[in-house]
Design a protein around this motif. Structure first.
Motif, PDB file in Angstrom:
ATOM      1  N   ALA A  58       3.929   7.896   4.433  1.00  0.00           N
ATOM      2  CA  ALA A  58       4.279   7.226   5.156  1.00  0.00           C
ATOM      3  C   ALA A  58       5.438   6.302   5.626  1.00  0.00           C
ATOM      4  O   ALA A  58       5.286   5.221   6.492  1.00  0.00           O
ATOM      5  CB  ALA A  58       2.825   5.850   5.687  1.00  0.00           C
ATOM      6  N   LEU A  59       6.543   6.824   4.800  1.00  0.00           N
ATOM      7  CA  LEU A  59       8.055   5.815   5.403  1.00  0.00           C
ATOM      8  C   LEU A  59       8.099   6.224   6.561  1.00  0.00           C
ATOM      9  O   LEU A  59       7.456   6.967   7.505  1.00  0.00           O
ATOM     10  CB  LEU A  59       8.525   6.643   4.650  1.00  0.00           C
TER      11      LEU A  59
ATOM     12  N   MET B  64       0.784  -1.280  -0.016  1.00  0.00           N
ATOM     13  CA  MET B  64       0.111   0.099  -0.203  1.00  0.00           C
ATOM     14  C   MET B  64       0.794   1.377   0.349  1.00  0.00           C
ATOM     15  O   MET B  64       1.692   1.421   0.461  1.00  0.00           O
ATOM     16  CB  MET B  64      -0.777   0.417   1.514  1.00  0.00           C
TER      17      MET B  64
ATOM     18  N   PHE C 213       0.915   5.230   0.809  1.00  0.00           N
ATOM     19  CA  PHE C 213      -0.442   6.019   1.782  1.00  0.00           C
ATOM     20  C   PHE C 213      -0.142   7.446   0.855  1.00  0.00           C
ATOM     21  O   PHE C 213       0.577   7.523   0.363  1.00  0.00           O
ATOM     22  CB  PHE C 213       0.364   5.986   3.027  1.00  0.00           C
TER      23      PHE C 213
END
Ligand SMILES: Nc1ncnc2c1ncn2[C@@H]1O[C@H](COP(=O)(O)OP(=O)(O)OP(=O)(O)O)[C@@H](O)[C@H]1O
Ligand SMILES: [Mg+2]
Lengths: 245, 253
Positions: free
Chosen positions: B88-89, B82, B84
């Motif tokens: 969203a790392l 997924m 984001f």
């Protein structure tokens, strides 16, 4: 009602946190990092505050005994007893609650609002366990050392102030800190420490984990994490003392 | 193939999704479009199981996700990548470590094998080795998205979900990301779902488009039909921008 909701969710959160880790080696490496972050990096502030704490206890004890029949060695005795029983484990735990629980809640809260926790969940990682378990283990391992160091430095702080001001002789102080030593007091203090370590990391972690919204909410979580750790520490301090002493 | 059947989702009093059914086919980019707040992200999160829907089911090649046990769910999730909305790392890991993370957690190869795989994925999204040691805060938004894609494909997923892969990017970089997703989808024969409200990218790669309005499936079809549909809400959405109105005018619509 709200508090019941939180107690229930906190229990569920703990169950997730203590589920079996996916890869022990990754958790282990994270635990070592956390020992450095939560423990070693707190050593400075703990040391300085402990020294001052012991000095204050010594000064106050002396200034409160006007009666000539009370021996001077009471100053050393009182400093040792108060440091071991209450000041080192409880006061230092409250300071660590401010530092560590706040940091944990902010770190995990930020990960939540930036969808990093969702990213972990999607990968199939147990996010609560991965993020919080290493912190709990690290605190359980390292906090007792911090507290023992704090006990020594507190008693030593009392010694330094006695030597510097000459309110009593250093010989009397030394005699006082050797008087009637009961190792059980240290056991009691370390049991408290372990309970407080558990509270600080899990309550901080919980408030970070349930953060919703944005950066403002992260700030709120950090504060609530600190406040509720302090409340839990003070209540459990009472319960443990009632049970053990 | 991902199949959604009769999906409904509420938050308290607010009904966000109502009875959504759709089929997302393998080896192609399936797009979900809709206005801001129409429920696209909630739909994506229901599909991957971050939200539990009150009604309906999500089938991953026949496996009904929300009915699976905990371990089986984890197994399915390891087949999902997924991307984001915000990338969203993980802030505490550098670019390389971010891509290696799922491999470390679930991979079966040795460290050398993981490193090779991560390097391959980063190369695939055109992240050069001089960027591998940088932290997410030190690279641009477009690069973060690309690293996010690299991380999402590290485990060779069968399913790929992208929530607004080109929001906040310039049109040129957007196209690069869109093409990248399209290429990867075809190359590895992935079932890809892309959520977007960017008409550019819809016109670029939309073979299969699902239009969500007020939490309901309002329309579905390909981009050709999109321009000639007489669905009012869809037209409002599609032709909100003057460019798209000109396109329609030029076609004599
Ligand atoms: N966790 C939640 N709790 C309560 N309401 C929510 C939650 N998540 C989303 N919503 C509501 O659901 C609706 C749809 O939100 P969603 O994020 O799916 O919109 P979206 O279509 O992705 O919009 P955008 O294009 O702006 O990302 C919104 O009205 C939102 O307020
Ligand atoms: Mg969205």
């Amino acid at each position: 009602m709200r508090i019941l909701f939180h107690i229930g969710h906190y229990a569920l959160f703990l169950r997730e946190t203590f589920a079996r880790p996916e890869r022990i080696r990754i958790y282990w490496r994270r635990t070592l990092d956390e020992i450095d972050l939560l423990g070693v990096k707190s050593l400075g502030i703990v040391s300085v505050l402990s020294g001052f704490m012991g000095a204050v206890i010594a000064l106050q004890t002396k200034s409160n005994i006007n009666n000539p029949f009370i021996p001077d060695n009471l100053v050393g005795f009182a400093t040792r007893q108060s440091s071991i029983l209450e000041f080192s484990p409880t006061i230092i735990a409250l300071i660590l609650a401010g530092k560590v629980a706040g940091t944990i809640a902010a770190e995990i809260g930020t990960m939540r609002v930036k969808e990093q926790i969702d990213a972990l969940d999607i990968m199939g990682v147990n996010s609560a366990g991965y993020l919080v378990l290493p912190k709990v283990v690290a605190a359980l391992v390292i906090f007792p050392f911090l507290i023992i160091i704090s006990m020594f430095l507190s008693v030593f702080g009392g010694y330094l102030i006695v030597a510097a001001t000459g309110i009593i002789s250093t010989a009397a102080y030394e005699e006082g800190i050797r008087l009637d030593f009961d190792p059980f007091t240290v056991t009691y203090a370390l049991i408290k420490t372990e309970v407080f370590a558990f509270i600080i990391t899990t309550v901080g972690g919980y408030h970070g984990y349930i953060t919703r919204g944005g950066t403002r909410e992260v700030g709120i979580s950090s504060t609530t994490g600190v406040v509720w750790s302090i409340v839990a520490i003070i209540i459990s301090n009472f319960v443990i003392t009632k049970l053990m002493l | 193939m991902i199949e959604v059947k009769g999906l409904s989702k509420r938050f308290g009093e607010a009904q966000v999704l109502t009875d959504i059914s759709a089929v997302f086919r393998k080896g192609r980019v399936n797009q979900v479009i809709g206005k801001s707040g129409s429920g696209k992200s909630v739909l994506a999160k229901c599909i991957v199981g971050l939200h539990v829907p009150e009604e309906g089911e999500v089938l991953y090649d026949g496996r009904s996700f929300h009915k699976l046990g905990k371990d089986e769910k984890r197994a399915v999730r390891q087949e999902i990548g997924m991307l984001f909305q915000g990338g969203a790392l993980f802030d505490s890991l550098n670019v390389m470590e971010n891509v290696m993370f799922p491999l470390r957690m679930f991979g079966t190869t040795d460290v050398k094998g993981m490193r090779d795989r991560a390097e391959h994925c980063l190369h695939r999204v055109s992240i050069t080795p001089d960027k591998h040691r940088l932290y997410p805060g030190e690279i641009s938004g477009g690069m973060q998205k690309r690293v996010g894609i690299a991380r999402a494909i590290a485990m060779q997923p069968k399913y790929l979900l992208c929530d607004e892969p080109n929001s906040g990017l310039d049109p040129q970089t957007s196209i690069v990301i869109d093409q990248l997703i399209a290429e990867i989808t075809e190359e590895y024969s992935i079932t890809t779902i892309v959520i977007t409200h960017d008409m550019n990218s819809v016109m670029e790669s939309g073979d299969s488009i699902l239009f969500i309005h007020k939490g309901r499936k309002w329309w579905e079809g390909g981009r050709e039909q999109l321009l000639h549909s007489d669905n009012m809400e869809l037209n409002e959405f599609v032709f909100a921008g003057s460019l798209m109105r000109q396109v329609k005018g030029a076609m004599g619509g």
